[in-house]
Scaffold this motif. Sequence first.
Motif, mmCIF file in Angstrom:
data_model
loop_
_atom_site.group_PDB
_atom_site.id
_atom_site.type_symbol
_atom_site.label_atom_id
_atom_site.label_comp_id
_atom_site.label_asym_id
_atom_site.label_seq_id
_atom_site.Cartn_x
_atom_site.Cartn_y
_atom_site.Cartn_z
ATOM 1 N N ASP A 10 28.733 16.919 42.865
ATOM 2 C CA ASP A 10 29.062 18.053 42.004
ATOM 3 C C ASP A 10 30.410 17.820 41.342
ATOM 4 N N PHE A 11 30.530 18.313 40.122
ATOM 5 C CA PHE A 11 31.849 18.381 39.494
ATOM 6 C C PHE A 11 31.865 19.535 38.506
ATOM 7 N N GLY A 12 33.059 20.032 38.227
ATOM 8 C CA GLY A 12 33.239 21.093 37.258
ATOM 9 C C GLY A 12 33.917 20.543 36.023
ATOM 10 N N THR A 58 18.708 3.984 41.557
ATOM 11 C CA THR A 58 17.551 4.294 42.397
ATOM 12 C C THR A 58 17.121 3.078 43.209
ATOM 13 N N ARG A 59 17.072 1.922 42.566
ATOM 14 C CA ARG A 59 16.709 0.681 43.274
ATOM 15 C C ARG A 59 17.746 0.330 44.336
ATOM 16 N N ARG A 60 19.011 0.424 43.993
ATOM 17 C CA ARG A 60 20.097 0.030 44.906
ATOM 18 C C ARG A 60 20.049 0.808 46.218
ATOM 19 N N PHE A 61 19.731 2.095 46.119
ATOM 20 C CA PHE A 61 19.725 2.940 47.312
ATOM 21 C C PHE A 61 18.319 3.214 47.836
ATOM 22 N N GLY A 62 17.313 2.574 47.266
ATOM 23 C CA GLY A 62 15.946 2.746 47.740
ATOM 24 C C GLY A 62 15.503 4.190 47.735
ATOM 25 N N ALA A 63 15.983 4.961 46.773
ATOM 26 C CA ALA A 63 15.713 6.403 46.728
ATOM 27 C C ALA A 63 14.239 6.693 46.477
ATOM 28 N N THR A 64 13.817 7.875 46.909
ATOM 29 C CA THR A 64 12.420 8.275 46.779
ATOM 30 C C THR A 64 12.191 9.259 45.641
ATOM 31 N N SER A 65 13.219 9.561 44.869
ATOM 32 C CA SER A 65 13.054 10.461 43.728
ATOM 33 C C SER A 65 13.930 9.984 42.585
ATOM 34 N N PRO A 66 13.659 10.500 41.390
ATOM 35 C CA PRO A 66 14.576 10.222 40.288
ATOM 36 C C PRO A 66 15.917 10.921 40.539
ATOM 37 N N ILE A 67 16.876 10.689 39.671
ATOM 38 C CA ILE A 67 18.166 11.372 39.741
ATOM 39 C C ILE A 67 18.066 12.632 38.888
ATOM 40 N N PHE A 68 18.227 13.770 39.536
ATOM 41 C CA PHE A 68 18.118 15.058 38.856
ATOM 42 C C PHE A 68 19.493 15.568 38.466
ATOM 43 N N ILE A 69 19.556 16.345 37.379
ATOM 44 C CA ILE A 69 20.804 16.941 36.903
ATOM 45 C C ILE A 69 20.579 18.440 36.746
ATOM 46 N N ASP A 70 21.464 19.244 37.356
ATOM 47 C CA ASP A 70 21.447 20.694 37.198
ATOM 48 C C ASP A 70 22.802 21.123 36.661
ATOM 49 N N VAL A 71 22.800 21.923 35.603
ATOM 50 C CA VAL A 71 24.046 22.427 35.035
ATOM 51 C C VAL A 71 23.977 23.944 35.010
ATOM 52 N N THR A 72 25.007 24.576 35.566
ATOM 53 C CA THR A 72 25.105 26.032 35.550
ATOM 54 C C THR A 72 26.453 26.440 34.960
ATOM 55 N N CYS A 106 32.095 27.663 24.407
ATOM 56 C CA CYS A 106 32.878 26.988 25.442
ATOM 57 C C CYS A 106 32.704 27.686 26.790
ATOM 58 N N SER A 107 32.549 26.891 27.838
ATOM 59 C CA SER A 107 32.357 27.436 29.178
ATOM 60 C C SER A 107 32.885 26.473 30.234
ATOM 61 N N ARG A 108 33.032 27.015 31.435
ATOM 62 C CA ARG A 108 33.271 26.203 32.634
ATOM 63 C C ARG A 108 31.894 25.911 33.194
ATOM 64 N N LEU A 109 31.549 24.630 33.323
ATOM 65 C CA LEU A 109 30.230 24.228 33.800
ATOM 66 C C LEU A 109 30.335 23.570 35.165
ATOM 67 N N LYS A 110 29.339 23.814 35.999
ATOM 68 C CA LYS A 110 29.172 23.082 37.247
ATOM 69 C C LYS A 110 28.010 22.119 37.016
ATOM 70 N N VAL A 111 28.290 20.842 37.185
ATOM 71 C CA VAL A 111 27.291 19.794 36.959
ATOM 72 C C VAL A 111 26.950 19.171 38.307
ATOM 73 N N THR A 112 25.668 19.150 38.638
ATOM 74 C CA THR A 112 25.208 18.587 39.904
ATOM 75 C C THR A 112 24.201 17.474 39.636
#
Length: 124
Positions: free
Chosen positions: A108-110, A58-72, A82-88
């Motif tokens: 994103d990655f699966g 966050t500091r390195r890129f001067g970001a304005t939000s935290p890093i969020f994680i969404d998994v579906t 066991c599942s195939r997950l999409k992680v964002t």
Amino acid sequence: MKLVYAVALIAAYALPVFADDLLRTPVPDARPVMLAALQASGGQAHGVLTGEMADAITRRFGATSPIFIDVTTEKRYAQPGCSRLKVTFWQDGVLLPGATTPRRQTMDFGINYCLDGRPPQSLK
């Protein structure tokens, strides 16, 4: 007095975070969010990355939000848990080197993943 302060500090960091109308659990890495998605009836879970690495990014890129994680869950396999997950991972206000304006950065990655932390034995 120090013990009371320490307990209050731990409790404050353990509180869920609301972002974009979703309840997000603070996590040190994506694994707890992936496990929660595997166990969720709707196959989704949401978190916010915490810790030294998240702070450094966050500091390195001067970001304005935290890093969020969404998994579906994209697909549930026959093997239980066991599942195939999409992680964002995503963050707002990221200023990449050479860019003139900050923007939302997404990665994103699966992954084929099971509750025991290993890949499924079969993709059926």
